[in-house]
Design an enzyme around this catalytic site. Structure first.
Site, PDB file in Angstrom:
ATOM      1  N   ILE A 147       0.815  -1.224   0.000  1.00 26.17           N
ATOM      2  CA  ILE A 147       0.000   0.000   0.000  1.00 26.17           C
ATOM      3  C   ILE A 147       0.846   1.269   0.000  1.00 26.17           C
ATOM      4  O   ILE A 147       0.310   2.379  -0.016  1.00 26.17           O
ATOM      5  CB  ILE A 147      -0.977   0.028   1.197  1.00 26.17           C
ATOM      6  CG1 ILE A 147      -0.219  -0.090   2.530  1.00 26.17           C
ATOM      7  CG2 ILE A 147      -2.023  -1.060   1.066  1.00 26.17           C
ATOM      8  CD1 ILE A 147      -1.123   0.067   3.755  1.00 26.17           C
ATOM      9  N   GLY A 148       2.169   1.118   0.017  1.00 20.50           N
ATOM     10  CA  GLY A 148       3.034   2.297  -0.006  1.00 20.50           C
ATOM     11  C   GLY A 148       4.456   1.911  -0.342  1.00 20.50           C
ATOM     12  O   GLY A 148       4.894   0.790  -0.068  1.00 20.50           O
ATOM     13  N   ALA A 180      11.683   5.573  -0.403  1.00 25.72           N
ATOM     14  CA  ALA A 180      13.069   5.454  -0.846  1.00 25.72           C
ATOM     15  C   ALA A 180      13.802   4.320  -0.142  1.00 25.72           C
ATOM     16  O   ALA A 180      14.767   3.781  -0.677  1.00 25.72           O
ATOM     17  CB  ALA A 180      13.787   6.776  -0.597  1.00 25.72           C
ATOM     18  N   LYS A 191       5.458  -1.425   8.029  1.00 25.58           N
ATOM     19  CA  LYS A 191       6.515  -0.703   7.327  1.00 25.58           C
ATOM     20  C   LYS A 191       7.781  -1.555   7.358  1.00 25.58           C
ATOM     21  O   LYS A 191       8.240  -1.948   8.431  1.00 25.58           O
ATOM     22  CB  LYS A 191       6.766   0.656   7.984  1.00 25.58           C
ATOM     23  CG  LYS A 191       7.807   1.502   7.247  1.00 25.58           C
ATOM     24  CD  LYS A 191       8.134   2.791   7.987  1.00 25.58           C
ATOM     25  CE  LYS A 191       7.046   3.821   7.878  1.00 25.58           C
ATOM     26  NZ  LYS A 191       7.485   5.149   8.401  1.00 25.58           N
ATOM     27  N   ASP A 198       8.385  17.465  10.064  1.00 23.31           N
ATOM     28  CA  ASP A 198       8.017  16.951   8.741  1.00 23.31           C
ATOM     29  C   ASP A 198       6.498  16.918   8.587  1.00 23.31           C
ATOM     30  O   ASP A 198       5.939  15.965   8.047  1.00 23.31           O
ATOM     31  CB  ASP A 198       8.612  15.554   8.544  1.00 23.31           C
ATOM     32  CG  ASP A 198       8.712  15.165   7.071  1.00 23.31           C
ATOM     33  OD1 ASP A 198       8.705  16.080   6.220  1.00 23.31           O
ATOM     34  OD2 ASP A 198       8.805  13.963   6.776  1.00 23.31           O
TER      35      ASP A 198
END
Length: 476
Positions: A93-94, A97, A116, A210
């Protein structure tokens, strides 16, 4: 009288082993203290809940027995080693880098998570180890509705794994790409929720650094949760800003005078936006100007970023966006000349004034002195019911059809869902053997004791069965 033996030269390998041992011992005792405090807090919350409910003595005792049983299970499960084989990989889903994010299901509980996966070799080579450590530490400490919840973190020889709650609503970047612009009412709601999330991070003693639409995730109901804490302060190296510091900051004479219709500008921004999201460097659009400077910055840099997001929600693109990141950087540095509002996209006086108070000098920036309390007094968000905002329905409804619905995420077709064969790597070849990834493992109490509701699990299993049957029928 005997001769004094010459000093032995200590090898780098021995130094690394000693460093890892020291970190492990320090971490062990630190964790023991933390775990004891957490256990006492859970018991305290239980007793408060029991008192508030007015239960009978038998019911109170039953509640305490269940709690003690959970604590025992937690201690036992903490000793078990998690690996990728404890999860089923469902979909990518993602992608970033340094790795990717997958939708996964835990075998024993049936629960759905977002995992992740980060490559250790990339982390070490690109000097990102401190970033992922910061994210892991903050997510393990944060326990709040405004921050994405992490349930587990673990590692193998090749990769680091962060297992977090799956938020099926997607992110604010995707929402803005779909909607072009938001109404002022919707903007008030999302800016207020984002401000509450930022204030929570500040209350922990961190600066996010961020804040951008990509990192404002949406849950199944459409409420905001903050994510991606890899650039929080406490780090000595800020990878993204270092990349920009060698660029010229002065503007060409005709840089601002070039006319650019808002609709065309928004289309150009949308076209480039996803590429920026998946790149190593990203875009400086949301970064406060003082972050680029050597004089330092404070938590007010996060409020600047919120002002940029507010501008994008109302206008359709960020105030400093350009075709090239170098040009964006110059615009941010020279914000006094480049922060302009297009005449073809009218917004209210209150909205414009709020953006200008967020995007200004750090010392007079909205939120710099009074934090969230100062922002609450701003006319643009004064009508927000801050105490009950999370109970209210969001202005834009999120459609979620099932517990594994990924329709609000980008598609990554034809991706290999097999787990990386990391166990084939020998321990002596393991990247980052000098203590970078020591004590990376984490397990959350409510993650280890929760089970998926039986009805939801049966629906999910039936949906998977139907999907597989449909695929076989097509291939036949």
């Amino acid at each position: 009288m005997g001769e004094i033996a010459p000093e032995m030269e200590i090898s780098q390998y021995t130094k690394d082993k000693a460093s890892c041992t020291r970190i492990s011992i320090e971490s062990y005792y630190s964790k023991r203290v933390t775990q004891c405090a957490e256990r006492e807090n859970r018991l305290k919350k239980l007793e408060e809940d029991i008192s508030a409910r007015g239960l009978s003595d038998e019911e109170k005792e039953e509640k305490r027995k269940i709690h003690h049983s959970k604590e025992t299970d937690y201690l036992r499960l903490k000793r078990t080693r998690l690996t990728v084989n404890d999860f089923e990989s469902l979909k990518v889903i993602g992608r970033g880098a340094f790795g990717e994010v997958r939708l996964v299901q835990k075998h024993d509980t049936g629960h759905i998570y977002a995992m992740k996966i980060l490559r250790k070799s990339e982390m070490v080579e690109k000097e990102q180890t401190a970033h992922v450590r910061a994210e892991r530490d903050i997510l393990s400490e944060a326990d709040c509705d405004w921050v994405v919840k992490m349930y587990y973190s673990f590692q193998d020889y090749s990769n680091l794994y962060l297992v977090m709650e799956f938020l099926p609503g997607g992110d604010m970047m995707t929402l803005l790409i779909k909607k072009d612009t938001l109404t002022e009412e919707a903007t008030q709601f999302y800016i207020a929720e984002a401000a509450l999330a930022i204030q929570f991070i500040h209350s922990l003693g961190f600066i996010h650094r961020d804040i951008k639409p990509d990192n404002l995730l949406l849950d199944a109901r459409g409420h905001v949760k903050l994510s991606d804490f890899g650039l929080c302060t406490g780090l000595k190296k800020f990878h993204r800003t270092d990349h920009y510091r060698n660029w010229p900051s002065t503007l060409p004479p005709d840089f601002i005078s070039k006319p650019f219709e808002s609709k065309r500008k928004a289309e150009t921004w949308k076209r480039n936006r996803r590429a920026y999201a998946y790149s190593t460097v990203g875009t400086p659009d949301y970064i406060a100007p003082e972050v680029f400077q050597p004089n330092g910055y404070t938590k007010s840099c996060d409020w600047w970023s919120l002002g940029v997001i507010m501008y994008e929600m109302l206008i359709g693109y960020p105030p400093f966006c350009s075709e090239l990141p170098q040009e964006t950087y110059r615009k941010v540095i020279n914000w006094q000349q480049t922060l302009v509002f297009p005449s073809d996209v009218p917004i209210s006086i209150e909205a414009k004034a709020t953006i200008k108070r967020f995007c200004c000098e750090a010392e007079r920036r909205l939120g710099n002195h009074g934090g969230l309390d100062e922002i609450k007094q701003c006319p643009f968000v004064k009508r927000i019911d801050w105490n009950h905002i999370r109970e209210r329905p969001p202005p834009i409804r999120v459609t979620v059809k099932s517990i594994d619905d990924t329709s609000n995420f980008d598609d990554f077709p034809d991706e290999d869902l097999t787990w990386p064969t990391s166990t084939l790597i020998r321990p002596e070849e393991q990247p980052g053997r000098r203590g970078e990834f020591v004590d990376f493992t984490y397990k959350r109490f409510d993650g280890l004791t929760q089970k998926m509701r039986y009805s939801d699990l049966k629906k999910f299993q039936q949906a998977k069965k139907n999907k597989k049957g449909g695929q076989q029928g097509t291939s036949d």
